[in-house]
Scaffold this active site. Sequence first.
Site, PDB file in Angstrom:
ATOM      1  N   HIS A   6      -4.399  85.616 -63.728  1.00 43.45           N
ATOM      2  CA  HIS A   6      -3.875  85.822 -65.078  1.00 43.45           C
ATOM      3  C   HIS A   6      -2.347  85.745 -65.090  1.00 43.45           C
ATOM      4  O   HIS A   6      -1.695  86.565 -64.439  1.00 43.45           O
ATOM      5  CB  HIS A   6      -4.345  87.204 -65.556  1.00 43.45           C
ATOM      6  CG  HIS A   6      -3.930  87.564 -66.931  1.00 43.45           C
ATOM      7  ND1 HIS A   6      -3.091  88.634 -67.205  1.00 43.45           N
ATOM      8  CD2 HIS A   6      -4.231  87.003 -68.134  1.00 43.45           C
ATOM      9  CE1 HIS A   6      -2.921  88.729 -68.506  1.00 43.45           C
ATOM     10  NE2 HIS A   6      -3.592  87.757 -69.101  1.00 43.45           N
ATOM     11  N   HIS A  48       4.571  84.351 -72.103  1.00 46.40           N
ATOM     12  CA  HIS A  48       3.601  85.092 -72.909  1.00 46.40           C
ATOM     13  C   HIS A  48       4.161  85.535 -74.254  1.00 46.40           C
ATOM     14  O   HIS A  48       3.515  85.421 -75.288  1.00 46.40           O
ATOM     15  CB  HIS A  48       3.103  86.319 -72.143  1.00 46.40           C
ATOM     16  CG  HIS A  48       2.121  87.131 -72.930  1.00 46.40           C
ATOM     17  ND1 HIS A  48       2.499  88.158 -73.764  1.00 46.40           N
ATOM     18  CD2 HIS A  48       0.768  87.034 -73.037  1.00 46.40           C
ATOM     19  CE1 HIS A  48       1.423  88.656 -74.343  1.00 46.40           C
ATOM     20  NE2 HIS A  48       0.358  88.002 -73.916  1.00 46.40           N
TER      21      HIS A  48
HETATM   22  O1  G3P Z   1      -6.578  84.388 -71.895  1.00 49.74           O
HETATM   23  C1  G3P Z   1      -6.856  85.701 -71.563  1.00 49.74           C
HETATM   24  C2  G3P Z   1      -5.676  86.621 -71.817  1.00 49.74           C
HETATM   25  O2  G3P Z   1      -4.534  86.038 -71.256  1.00 49.74           O
HETATM   26  C3  G3P Z   1      -5.443  86.921 -73.275  1.00 49.74           C
HETATM   27  O3  G3P Z   1      -4.476  87.890 -73.494  1.00 49.74           O
HETATM   28  O4  G3P Z   1      -2.232  88.682 -74.121  1.00 49.74           O
HETATM   29  O5  G3P Z   1      -2.773  88.345 -71.722  1.00 49.74           O
HETATM   30  O6  G3P Z   1      -2.451  86.385 -73.210  1.00 49.74           O
HETATM   31  P1  G3P Z   1      -2.922  87.814 -73.120  1.00 49.74           P
HETATM   32 MG    MG Z   2      -2.968  84.749 -71.924  1.00 47.53          MG
END
Ligand code: G3P
Ligand code: MG
Length: 251
Positions: A6, A48
């Site tokens: 992630h 992000h």
């Molecule tokens: O794509 C999964 C996750 O990344 C969604 O939430 O806020 O971490 O981008 P965020």
């Molecule tokens: Mg994400």
Amino acid sequence: MRLIAHRGASGHAPENTLAAFRLALEMGASAIELDVHQTRDGELAVLHDWDLRRTGRGLPKGHPARSWARLRRIRVADLTFRDLSAADVGSWFAPRFSGERIPRLEDVLKLAAGRAELHVELKKGSRLYPCIEARVVDLLRRFDALKWAVVSSFDHPALFTARSLEPRLRLGYLLGMTRMKRALAEAAELRAESLNISLRQATAKRVGLARSMGLKVLVYTVNKASDLPRLEKLGVDGVFSNHPDLGRPLR
Ligand code: G3P
Ligand code: MG
């Protein structure tokens, strides 16, 4: 269950930087997630947030941009990629990462090609970022990445636009606040391959419903190995984690 790094190996290096993506690969990740915004001059920028307040820590000495105090508050949509990518986005995480810059989607595609599946999360579609879906689709075609990249978004109209541009595109539907009934209908219409839900949303009912419709279920953000047995039992197909080595052996 598949493990998707992630924002790269973001538990170990500054999120959404080449350092985090390289480390994810070194740690054996077979899939990587990243977030995409678009700058004023149409570059696809990997970060992000909507601005630099959280992860930015200043400009190099002598940089011609206006003051850092002002720049860090300007939205990505209103910055040029030159100004955005001048910012240090490494040292907020640890001093040894100082000098890390915001990469372009293209830079990450180059790095990941032939090495990992890429989950490209569009933070907003063309209502905010003109033609972003077309730019992403063009880039994926140029990198021959339609087989190994998946486009996902909470912005569902963006997914419909992307689908209309490329029938072969792999899509992930991020549930967000949408109700399941509507989400499943839209995911079917989109021919999405997965429903992506948060850890809190990962109930037996939701996972079962999605899987009965032929969707894979991917869960974010899972940073504790102790959550894995429950998710595995529910039939979850993959988890997004900041720790590519979480609960080894995962795929
Ligand atoms: O794509 C999964 C996750 O990344 C969604 O939430 O806020 O971490 O981008 P965020
Ligand atoms: Mg994400």
